[in-house]
Write an enzyme that holds these catalytic residues in place. Structure first.
Site, PDB file in Angstrom:
ATOM      1  N   THR A  85     -45.381 -17.841  -0.562  1.00 27.89           N
ATOM      2  CA  THR A  85     -45.500 -19.162  -0.773  1.00 27.89           C
ATOM      3  C   THR A  85     -46.126 -19.173  -2.306  1.00 27.89           C
ATOM      4  OG1 THR A  85     -45.991 -20.007   1.172  1.00 27.89           O
ATOM      5  CG2 THR A  85     -46.859 -21.473  -0.554  1.00 27.89           C
ATOM      6  N   PHE A 117     -47.877 -21.376  -5.481  1.00 21.73           N
ATOM      7  CA  PHE A 117     -48.866 -22.411  -5.664  1.00 21.73           C
ATOM      8  C   PHE A 117     -48.721 -22.875  -7.097  1.00 21.73           C
ATOM      9  CE2 PHE A 117     -49.905 -20.441  -1.695  1.00 21.73           C
ATOM     10  CZ  PHE A 117     -50.456 -21.342  -0.918  1.00 21.73           C
TER      11      PHE A 117
END
Ligand SMILES: O=C(O)C(=O)C[C@]1(C(=O)O)C=C[C@@H](O)C=C1
Length: 356
Positions: A257, A259
């Site tokens: 992921t 960010f």
């Protein structure tokens, strides 16, 4: 202690004394940097400088320590030096134990004040209001794609992207007992359920799945109820004293992921940067092709292209585009200038160092 061990430990003690001395000499200089910055009201957190230091130590590292380990140590050194200048407050999607919290520590080190928020919107509000110096929000996952709420908020906010962090996302199935006896439901954030669906269909097709606000919330529920299993990071599981039924259950072993670090800081060039933009074009044939033509003309590479339906107004889609390079780079500046001329909507979200 054996005779062989004693002299080796004496050497380690002597080196530790030198390391301690050097660390404190570095910290004193960082304090001086802090005074200079205070006089000129310059920002304390400098992502471009930290990225350069971390890349530099990896380039110069002779081993046997690995680059990642050396970078982790230097990230912590900079984090504590920075905190002598000012302790930076960072808002993130809480509660404690989420991957967002992990991303905060990965970017800022542990000498940081984490501010857990109940939603992505609240993370933005905290950084906009100045309650936090920065916010950390998930922007995209390698298996599930864009985090739409973040993309929508980027359109509205006055904040810009000052940095990015990418973390490996490993999910574990966990319960109070460490086994699945008596478990009637599996809880997790909807993204985590989606990222583990193949594995869940294979192993527990008949157990109901429930989406909850966060994986950490799922871990909390499992800690209070033996009929609930949680999918979360092992870090969150440990916080709630859960036992691991099975680790690494995400369908993609390389699940990651990204960010974004959002704030008011315009990050200076670091030497290896990217720029994020949002664009829209009138809905006519060839418009997107024409829109992007200046990138090719100026040799600027596009690393990401994401479309998102516009829910209001006369345009059909917003395009979220990442390009290589910083807006201060002449080729990027020229390409973006021309691109802006072709676009019905154009917003630079920020230029920042590419994550490690
Ligand atoms: O070089 C600076 O501007 C510093 O404040 C020093 C330092 C560091 O410890 O190396 C600390 C904080 C900044 O984010 C960047 C680097």
């Amino acid at each position: 202690m054996t005779d062989k061990l004693k002299p080796l430990r004496e050497q380690i003690d002597a080196i530790d004394a030198q390391i301690l001395d050097l660390l404190n000499r570095r910290a004193l200089i960082a304090q001086e940097v802090g005074h200079v910055k205070a006089e000129t009201q310059a920002p304390v957190f400098r992502p471009e400088r930290e990225a350069q230091v971390l890349r530099g130590v990896a380039e110069r590292n002779p081993g046997p320590m690995g680059n990642r380990e050396v970078q982790t140590i230097f990230r912590e050194i900079m984090s504590s030096c920075r905190s002598l200048e000012k302790r930076v407050t960072v808002a993130y999607l809480g509660p404690a134990g989420t991957f967002s919290e992990q991303a905060v520590y990965q970017q800022f080190g542990s000498a940081v004040e984490g501010l857990p928020c109940a939603s992505i919107d609240e993370v933005f509000r905290s950084a906009e209001a100045g309650t936090a110096d920065f916010g950390v929000v998930p922007i995209e996952n390698s298996s599930e794609g864009a985090v739409n709420r973040t993309l929508d908020m980027m359109l509205q906010t006055s904040l810009i992207i000052s940095g990015e962090v990418a973390i490996a996302v490993h999910h574990s199935l966990m319960t109070k007992s460490g086994n699945m006896d008596g478990v009637t439901s599996i809880c997790a954030h909807s993204q985590a359920l989606a990222q583990c669906q193949v594995w869940l269909n294979q192993h527990y097709p008949h157990i109901a799945r429930h989406a909850v606000a966060s994986n950490a919330e799922a871990a909390r529920l499992a800690s209070e109820d033996g009929t609930v299993a949680a999918i979360a990071s092992e870090l969150a599981g440990a916080q709630y004293k859960l036992g691991v039924v099975k680790g690494h259950i995400q369908d993609d072993p390389h699940n990651r992921t990204r960010f974004a670090v959002v704030g008011t800081l315009q990050t200076a060039p670091s030497g290896k940067d990217q720029t994020s933009l949002v664009l829209a074009v009138p809905n006519k044939a060839g418009a997107v092709y024409q829109l992007l033509a200046p990138l090719a003309k100026h040799g600027v590479s596009m690393t990401r292209f994401e479309s998102r339906p516009a829910r209001m107004g006369s345009w059909e889609y917003y395009f979220y585009v990442d390009v290589e390079g910083h807006v201060h780079n002449p080729a990027v500046a020229q390409a973006l200038g021309e691109l802006q001329g072709n676009a019905a909507f154009f917003k630079v979200l920020g230029s920042y160092p590419v994550s490690l």
